[in-house]
Design a protein around this motif. Sequence first.
Motif, PDB file in Angstrom:
ATOM      1  N   SER A   9       0.822  -1.201   0.000  1.00  0.00           N
ATOM      2  CA  SER A   9       0.000   0.000   0.000  1.00  0.00           C
ATOM      3  C   SER A   9       0.855   1.249   0.000  1.00  0.00           C
ATOM      4  CB  SER A   9      -0.911   0.008   1.233  1.00  0.00           C
ATOM      5  OG  SER A   9      -0.138  -0.021   2.406  1.00  0.00           O
ATOM      6  N   VAL A  49      -3.620   1.153  -3.106  1.00  0.00           N
ATOM      7  CA  VAL A  49      -2.956  -0.104  -2.756  1.00  0.00           C
ATOM      8  C   VAL A  49      -2.304  -0.614  -4.030  1.00  0.00           C
ATOM      9  CG1 VAL A  49      -3.237  -2.434  -1.853  1.00  0.00           C
ATOM     10  CG2 VAL A  49      -4.618  -0.576  -0.937  1.00  0.00           C
ATOM     11  N   ALA A  79      -7.287  -3.403   0.309  1.00  0.00           N
ATOM     12  CA  ALA A  79      -7.998  -2.272  -0.289  1.00  0.00           C
ATOM     13  C   ALA A  79      -9.436  -2.206   0.212  1.00  0.00           C
ATOM     14  CB  ALA A  79      -7.964  -2.389  -1.811  1.00  0.00           C
ATOM     15  N   GLY A  99      -9.725   1.580   0.123  1.00  0.00           N
ATOM     16  CA  GLY A  99      -8.680   1.751  -0.869  1.00  0.00           C
ATOM     17  C   GLY A  99      -9.138   1.418  -2.270  1.00  0.00           C
ATOM     18  N   LEU A 118      -7.459  -0.513  -5.658  1.00  0.00           N
ATOM     19  CA  LEU A 118      -6.364  -1.371  -6.084  1.00  0.00           C
ATOM     20  C   LEU A 118      -5.758  -0.813  -7.362  1.00  0.00           C
ATOM     21  CD1 LEU A 118      -4.951  -3.954  -5.214  1.00  0.00           C
ATOM     22  CD2 LEU A 118      -6.533  -5.245  -6.648  1.00  0.00           C
TER      23      LEU A 118
END
Length: 722
Positions: free
Chosen positions: A225, A289, A310, A315, A317
């Motif tokens: 990340s 991430v 994520a 998050g 990806l």
Amino acid sequence: MKPYRDNFEHLQEELGRLDLILRRAVMIARASPDLKVPLELQGMVVSDEEVDAVFNFADVLGERWRRQNHVAASLGQIDRKVQEARRNIDERRRLTEQTELDLKLPRLAGTFSLSPAEADLLLIALGPELETRYETLYSYLQVDATRKRPSVDLALNLICHNAAEKMFARRLLSPGSPLLHHKLVSLLEDPQDRQPTFLRRFVKIEESIVRFLIGQPDDAMPGASSTAISSIEDLETDEPTRARLANMVDAIRLWGRGSRNVIQIITTSAAPAWEVGNAICAALGARAVRLEMSRIATDPASAAYAVRDAALGNGILVIAASEAPDPRAEQSLWQAVHGHRLPLILLGPASSFVSIPVDAQPWRVEIPPVGYDRRRVAWTTSLGGTAAAADASRLADAFQFGPSIIGQTTRLATTIAALRTPGDPNPSTDDVLEAGRNLTTPNLSRFAMPLTPRYEWADLVIPEDKMNQLRSIEGRVRHRQLVHRQWGFGEKLSRGKGLNVLFTGSSGTGKTMAAEVLAGALSLTLHQIDLSCVISKYIGETEQHLSSIFKEAESSQTLLFFDEAEALFGKRTEVKDAHDRYANIEVNYLLQRIEQYEGIVVLATNLHRNLDDAFLRRISEVIEFPMPDETARNQIWRKHFPDQAPTKDIDFAFLAKQFKLSGGNIRNVALAAAYSAARNGGVIGMTHIIPAIEAEYQKQGRLVMDSELGSYLHYGRRRAAR
């Protein structure tokens, strides 16, 4: 009843409910028949009584978990307490949802669609990670002091009340279950049990999940990340591209939030691609991430870890890919994101990904590289009044990066100059080129060996016409921006803007030396490609390796040197089977890719005729390195003995006339003679050179005739032996 004050208070109540479940299990265990096994031997031996108990009280759940009549009333009381605790927790969670407090366990269960039973299994695995007293309880219930984690058998027994429930609950820990698919728990084997059954495996909660549940920041998630630090306004691209990116973000905010957004960012360079991915994440208020397809290819589970991180961390990806698609890695990626509404950003060339799921909402934005004119202005501004400012046009043509990296390169060049002249750190063009190479040196360690150019033009002994060809190659590189950009020739070329050179000739005639001379004269890094690492027996892998090489080299000032090029660029053959077809596909890909590459590629071969004709048509220059004649050999002999080396009475004219050796052979002889002299007197002479020549001939399966040695016959090995 009040909402929870914090996440810890909620976890405490959940663990209190787990304590009730364990108390019930202990009560059942104590009510089971006494097997009369000494405590110190429990888990080490099986007693007669235990065998009898297995036959007499056979049950899927095991005798220790049968509800005993004389404790049924007590078990009923505990069951009611467990149910009451569940109702109280659910009510407090409902009240907490009306506040701004984020309870981790419910959030995790909601994110991955966990059932109440699956959430309980996660809680059972969490216990030993928070308090060691659970290890004691689990050891007791498993009649084994060494088994401190809950086995699958124990975990299922704790959440089930009869055999039918337990048989059904096995699927909760199967490979495709949410707990395992999303990498929330893993099933470990007992090191002492070489072939453990499913029920005897241990249930282990993942460390990242533990940190998430207790609210501990996790900055080292397996998904690699990173915090988005860029903004769309700061991206080093043109205004229309920034506008398209901003409009895409606005559209996703307005109507695309509930969709499965897959954003494909088309770019040819990894560094700006990451910046674009970070900027999109920042604009959407999400955490980036990051993961590379190459890692998924070697570790398919990394995709599932990244998706998990994520999903839990609000998050997005961000996946970076190489030019050549990898269907196996893509399959692992799409399997990992299956069932999620997780946004996905795909970075790389247009050919990177074979397919995108049909249920996705696709977005596609192409990021053009920073234009030449903007790069030239940035170099001129950054270099200011330095000596290198006059070569801003050459630098803009040599490096493809934008203003921020240009500024960093200028600062590094200034420090390089300061190491030379502290009082006046005025970087030259060579300093800037060196700084640029240092910042953009490709990561080719897997496929190539870096060579440090040590030879200059004066060291190269080849015919004059061949030297002129090499000089013209240097000139083409130095004046490329003038011809392609200022004179407009580049506008007529859709591809083939790079420089592809073929060196042919026998071994030792100076092909590698010439590549070093070119790299040194043009201030380029030189990487010799290791074909043993590039060529693969698996279909498609050779193309992937070459794609990685060219992609890494494109962002830097690198001369790629392919020795024994016939192994890669051999003639295509008539297709007789699948192997021929894929071999021809491989050659076709290489022909296209080398033509698209805008850098410098030097290929060397001893077998000119074995190269594919279509490849030869794509070559800019072909230079044949002949065996040196007598005059050239005389020069080569002299150049291979440094001025500081102690020598005496070396007959260079005799050596050049009598022995038709290549430059590489002469180098070997000179070095062998030097070591021989170091052992026997310390002065290099014919007495050391003649035996070294005989040894070099012997390596080639040849003999030195007595007539060739002339007056130095007595220095020969055979003469000395007689």
